[in-house]
Structures are given as C-alpha cells and as structure tokens.
Design a protein around this motif. Structure first.
Motif, PDB file in Angstrom:
ATOM      1  N   THR A  33      -4.975   0.219  -5.405  1.00 50.16           N
ATOM      2  CA  THR A  33      -4.301  -0.031  -4.130  1.00 50.16           C
ATOM      3  C   THR A  33      -4.381   1.238  -3.310  1.00 50.16           C
ATOM      4  OG1 THR A  33      -2.784  -1.601  -5.169  1.00 50.16           O
ATOM      5  CG2 THR A  33      -2.157  -0.718  -3.013  1.00 50.16           C
ATOM      6  N   PHE A  34      -5.049   1.150  -2.175  1.00 48.10           N
ATOM      7  CA  PHE A  34      -5.300   2.327  -1.349  1.00 48.10           C
ATOM      8  C   PHE A  34      -4.244   2.477  -0.268  1.00 48.10           C
ATOM      9  CE2 PHE A  34      -9.418   3.965  -2.619  1.00 48.10           C
ATOM     10  CZ  PHE A  34      -9.897   2.941  -3.415  1.00 48.10           C
ATOM     11  N   GLY A  35      -3.946   3.732   0.057  1.00 51.86           N
ATOM     12  CA  GLY A  35      -3.094   4.015   1.190  1.00 51.86           C
ATOM     13  C   GLY A  35      -3.886   3.935   2.483  1.00 51.86           C
TER      14      GLY A  35
ATOM     15  N   GLN B 184       0.821  -1.190   0.000  1.00 45.91           N
ATOM     16  CA  GLN B 184       0.000   0.000   0.000  1.00 45.91           C
ATOM     17  C   GLN B 184       0.858   1.245   0.000  1.00 45.91           C
ATOM     18  OE1 GLN B 184      -2.339  -1.145   3.569  1.00 45.91           O
ATOM     19  NE2 GLN B 184      -4.074  -0.690   2.281  1.00 45.91           N
ATOM     20  N   GLY B 185       0.290   2.298  -0.550  1.00 45.78           N
ATOM     21  CA  GLY B 185       0.939   3.594  -0.448  1.00 45.78           C
ATOM     22  C   GLY B 185       0.849   4.110   0.977  1.00 45.78           C
ATOM     23  N   GLU B 186       1.619   5.135   1.240  1.00 45.49           N
ATOM     24  CA  GLU B 186       1.638   5.701   2.582  1.00 45.49           C
ATOM     25  C   GLU B 186       1.236   7.150   2.496  1.00 45.49           C
ATOM     26  OE1 GLU B 186       3.764   2.457   4.743  1.00 45.49           O
ATOM     27  OE2 GLU B 186       3.623   4.473   5.544  1.00 45.49           O
ATOM     28  N   GLU B 187       0.274   7.531   3.338  1.00 49.83           N
ATOM     29  CA  GLU B 187      -0.067   8.934   3.421  1.00 49.83           C
ATOM     30  C   GLU B 187       0.670   9.582   4.585  1.00 49.83           C
ATOM     31  OE1 GLU B 187      -2.425   6.805   2.575  1.00 49.83           O
ATOM     32  OE2 GLU B 187      -3.933   7.705   1.280  1.00 49.83           O
ATOM     33  N   ASP B 188       0.900  10.842   4.432  1.00 49.86           N
ATOM     34  CA  ASP B 188       1.622  11.586   5.451  1.00 49.86           C
ATOM     35  C   ASP B 188       1.056  13.002   5.482  1.00 49.86           C
ATOM     36  OD1 ASP B 188       4.638  13.396   5.342  1.00 49.86           O
ATOM     37  OD2 ASP B 188       3.783  12.491   7.162  1.00 49.86           O
ATOM     38  N   PRO B 189       0.653  13.549   6.628  1.00 48.54           N
ATOM     39  CA  PRO B 189       0.703  12.885   7.931  1.00 48.54           C
ATOM     40  C   PRO B 189      -0.454  11.914   8.115  1.00 48.54           C
ATOM     41  CG  PRO B 189      -0.283  15.035   8.146  1.00 48.54           C
ATOM     42  CD  PRO B 189       0.128  14.906   6.695  1.00 48.54           C
ATOM     43  N   GLN B 190      -0.440  11.170   9.183  1.00 47.15           N
ATOM     44  CA  GLN B 190      -1.563  10.282   9.481  1.00 47.15           C
ATOM     45  C   GLN B 190      -2.754  11.086   9.953  1.00 47.15           C
ATOM     46  OE1 GLN B 190      -0.116   7.318  12.248  1.00 47.15           O
ATOM     47  NE2 GLN B 190       0.313   5.915  10.563  1.00 47.15           N
ATOM     48  N   ALA B 191      -2.475  12.188  10.646  1.00 50.31           N
ATOM     49  CA  ALA B 191      -3.550  13.043  11.138  1.00 50.31           C
ATOM     50  C   ALA B 191      -3.106  14.489  11.044  1.00 50.31           C
ATOM     51  CB  ALA B 191      -3.912  12.688  12.578  1.00 50.31           C
TER      52      ALA B 191
ATOM     53  N   GLY C  54      -5.926   1.018   6.574  1.00 50.36           N
ATOM     54  CA  GLY C  54      -6.511   1.458   5.316  1.00 50.36           C
ATOM     55  C   GLY C  54      -7.485   0.447   4.756  1.00 50.36           C
ATOM     56  N   LEU C  55      -7.645   0.472   3.440  1.00 52.18           N
ATOM     57  CA  LEU C  55      -8.540  -0.464   2.766  1.00 52.18           C
ATOM     58  C   LEU C  55      -7.720  -1.625   2.216  1.00 52.18           C
ATOM     59  CD1 LEU C  55     -10.172   2.294   2.603  1.00 52.18           C
ATOM     60  CD2 LEU C  55     -11.258   1.290   0.600  1.00 52.18           C
ATOM     61  N   ARG C  56      -8.190  -2.810   2.495  1.00 44.52           N
ATOM     62  CA  ARG C  56      -7.531  -3.998   1.969  1.00 44.52           C
ATOM     63  C   ARG C  56      -8.528  -4.774   1.128  1.00 44.52           C
ATOM     64  NH1 ARG C  56      -5.216  -6.986   7.047  1.00 44.52           N
ATOM     65  NH2 ARG C  56      -7.147  -6.196   7.967  1.00 44.52           N
ATOM     66  N   LEU C  57      -8.078  -5.182  -0.050  1.00 42.07           N
ATOM     67  CA  LEU C  57      -8.953  -5.845  -1.009  1.00 42.07           C
ATOM     68  C   LEU C  57      -9.130  -7.314  -0.638  1.00 42.07           C
ATOM     69  CD1 LEU C  57     -10.473  -5.595  -3.742  1.00 42.07           C
ATOM     70  CD2 LEU C  57      -8.324  -6.313  -4.827  1.00 42.07           C
TER      71      LEU C  57
ATOM     72  N   PHE D 259      -7.739   9.527   1.201  1.00 43.83           N
ATOM     73  CA  PHE D 259      -6.945   8.378   0.777  1.00 43.83           C
ATOM     74  C   PHE D 259      -6.430   8.586  -0.636  1.00 43.83           C
ATOM     75  CE2 PHE D 259      -8.027   5.323   4.094  1.00 43.83           C
ATOM     76  CZ  PHE D 259      -9.186   5.872   4.625  1.00 43.83           C
ATOM     77  N   CYS D 260      -5.188   8.206  -0.855  1.00 46.38           N
ATOM     78  CA  CYS D 260      -4.716   8.108  -2.226  1.00 46.38           C
ATOM     79  C   CYS D 260      -4.858   6.661  -2.680  1.00 46.38           C
ATOM     80  CB  CYS D 260      -3.275   8.584  -2.366  1.00 46.38           C
ATOM     81  SG  CYS D 260      -2.029   7.571  -1.526  1.00 46.38           S
ATOM     82  N   ALA D 261      -4.978   6.474  -3.977  1.00 50.42           N
ATOM     83  CA  ALA D 261      -5.153   5.133  -4.532  1.00 50.42           C
ATOM     84  C   ALA D 261      -4.353   5.032  -5.823  1.00 50.42           C
ATOM     85  CB  ALA D 261      -6.620   4.834  -4.790  1.00 50.42           C
TER      86      ALA D 261
END
Lengths: 110, 115
Positions: free
Chosen positions: A99-101, A3-10, B42-45, A88-90
């Motif tokens: 594939t979602f972050g 999965q991708g990683e988002e930053d920041p988490q919050a 997150g979301l998992r398929l 979310f990025c995908a």
C-alpha cells in the motif's frame, strides 16, 4: 485499503542540505519500504525496514521506524540535484500487494 | 537486474475504444501488479496476479480487466475507455512472499490519454 500519508507533500532544499520526509500509516506492518520516482518514470526500490528494526542505513539514506507511532522517516544527507524526485513509502501488511502513500516531491536546487 | 517492460510509454485513445496495456518481466516473478497513478492520489492498485490465470481485484478494479496467460506477461484491459481513465499506468512484479519482505520492481509506466 487506506493509504499512508507522506509529509511534507513537497520539499525544496539547496544542494548539500539534508532532506527529511515522513510517512504515517494506519495498520500493523511486516515491513515498510521506500521508493523513489524520477519524473514520468517508474518507481525504484530504495530501502526496506522490518517491523522489528528501528533504524537502517544505506549510503546517504537513513530510515527510521517507530511502530508505536506508526510512522517512518527517510533522511537523505548531503543532497544532490540528482536526488530531485518523488519519494513514496509503502506498507507491507502481509497482503500480496503493498500500500503506497501519496508521496513527497523533493526538489534539490543546485 | 530485473527488467519490467511496458508496451508503450505514451498512448492516446478515443472514448469507447478497447485498450490493451502489456507488461512483461524477465525474472520469473510470481506476482505481477497494475497500478494507476494520479496527481495527489499516489499509486492505487487496480489488479494483481499471483500465478498464471490467477487474479485478484485491487482497490479500484471498476472499468478494468486483466489477463495472465503466461507467467512473464500481465495485460491490463480497458474494455471501453473513458476520459476518467486518463492516467499513468504502472506495472510491477515481485517474488512470492518470502523471508525479509518482498520488494516490487516497476516498469517505466504508460501515460494514457483518453480523448
């Protein structure tokens, strides 16, 4: 798949400020998408940026993409309390599924 | 507007029960997906389907099965529910891959609790 990683988490900001969220990914992409999720609800598509684009705008949203760094950013300008949500990025890598972050939780204080 | 509906918003089941989660879309989309969403992950398929009776495993298919008998309907089945399947389940649909990329449309989610 990774999965991708988002930053920041919050992220917590005041109304009227800009909010910037970043996304890093690991594989080659056809495009990258951003989604928004209000608490306890489904995701809503916000914007899609193709791999040959560097920047895209939609209303108060600005998305950038740097394929050399495998990263993207989402900027929300002049934020409002109603922008409070998870973002979310995908990654669209050509597979059927995205594939979602793990998401960034944005809190906009009125 | 595309509409994706899920049969329940909240569901409470007991360990060992067989659980059916239903998803219906009204836009004639070929692709349908089931995700689970857990805090910090997150979301998992879980599974997806690209045509009637066709399915492919996602990243976490263990403990789940799916059924797609009609194009508009995609069911997720927990054969014997366990407490570690307590989660938010999200259904989505999309067109087949086309030019310009494909966006997914999500249902409102089903929050499943297994006790």
């Amino acid at each position: 798949s990774q999965q991708g990683e988002e930053d920041p988490q919050a992220l917590s900001i005041q109304e009227g400020e800009n909010a910037t969220m970043n996304c890093s990914y690991k594989t080659s992409i056809n495009n990258l998408q951003w989604y928004r999720q209000n608490s306890g609800r489904g995701l809503v598509h916000l914007i899609l940026i193709r791999s040959n684009e560097r920047e895209k705008h939609s209303g108060r949203l600005r998305v950038t993409l740097d394929t050399s760094k495998k990263s993207s950013s989402l900027l929300i300008t002049a934020s409002r309390a109603a922008d409070t949500a998870s973002y979310f990025c995908a990654e669209d890598t050509g597979r059927r599924a995205l594939t979602f972050g793990s998401g960034t939780r944005l809190q906009v204080q009125p | 507007d595309v509409k994706v509906t899920q049969s329940s918003r909240y569901l409470v089941k007991r360990t060992g029960e067989k659980v059916f989660l239903e998803c219906v879309q009204d836009m004639d989309h070929e692709n349908m997906f089931w995700y689970r969403q857990d805090p910090g992950l997150g979301l998992r398929l879980i599974y997806f389907s690209y045509d009637v009776k066709m399915k492919e495993k996602g990243d976490i298919p263990e403990g789940y099965s799916v059924s797609r008998e009609k194009k508009e309907r995609f069911s997720l089945i927990l054969e014997s529910a366990s407490t570690n399947q307590t989660s938010m389940y999200l259904c989505a649909s999309s067109l087949l891959r086309g030019q310009g990329g494909v966006r997914q449309y999500f249902g409102p989610g089903t929050r499943l609790t297994v006790t």
